[in-house]
Design a protein around this motif. Sequence first.
Motif, PDB file in Angstrom:
ATOM      1  N   PHE A 198      37.744  57.462   4.902  1.00 42.00           N
ATOM      2  CA  PHE A 198      38.724  57.839   5.928  1.00 42.00           C
ATOM      3  C   PHE A 198      38.090  57.876   7.314  1.00 42.00           C
ATOM      4  N   CYS A 236      39.754  64.717   2.581  1.00 47.73           N
ATOM      5  CA  CYS A 236      40.789  64.130   3.428  1.00 47.73           C
ATOM      6  C   CYS A 236      41.937  65.132   3.570  1.00 47.73           C
ATOM      7  N   CYS A 239      38.903  62.627  -3.584  1.00 47.37           N
ATOM      8  CA  CYS A 239      39.501  61.363  -4.034  1.00 47.37           C
ATOM      9  C   CYS A 239      38.557  60.167  -3.844  1.00 47.37           C
ATOM     10  N   CYS A 252      36.018  61.129   1.229  1.00 46.11           N
ATOM     11  CA  CYS A 252      36.573  62.383   0.726  1.00 46.11           C
ATOM     12  C   CYS A 252      35.851  62.773  -0.566  1.00 46.11           C
ATOM     13  N   CYS A 283      44.020  65.600   0.333  1.00 47.03           N
ATOM     14  CA  CYS A 283      43.332  66.381  -0.706  1.00 47.03           C
ATOM     15  C   CYS A 283      43.187  67.837  -0.278  1.00 47.03           C
TER      16      CYS A 283
HETATM   17 ZN   LIG Z   1      40.950  62.859  -0.549  1.00 44.20          ZN
END
Ligand SMILES: [Zn+2]
Length: 135
Positions: free
Chosen positions: A34, A64, A30, A27, A67
């Motif tokens: 993922f 993600c 963050c 991501c 986010c």
């Molecule tokens: Zn994220």
Amino acid sequence: MDMQKNDCRGTSPVLEKKLKIAVEQTCELCHEYFPVSFLEIHTISRRTYKEMARDPSARILIVCHTCHNHIHRLPVPVGKQRALVKARSFYIRRDLRRILGYKPKPYRAPDDINIPLVYDEYFGRYSWGSYRLSG
Ligand SMILES: [Zn+2]
Ligand SMILES: [Zn+2]
């Protein structure tokens, strides 16, 4: 339900998957890893800022699901999103551009540089030279 999600569509599923893999499934907000299915393509703005005019990779963030909601609901300011784009590594930027079909003008070496000469000098001194000395 997520009414703003439609703003961020426009690429094919195949293209989306390539983009997600290009950022190493991490991501961009963050910086967590993922699975592809948990990542989404966010479109930064409908406005075309100067860096987006030619380069479509400057218009998107790969984030993600959490986010992505965050970006829309806070919302995360466009200035911060653009800063994230600018902070991308060379390789990620290059791969995203390739996937989106954007080719920056190819770099042309100045004509006055003699490449074979530079090459010989480098290897003569540091590689072959040191080899000969040790043998
Ligand atoms: Zn994220
Ligand atoms: Zn979005």
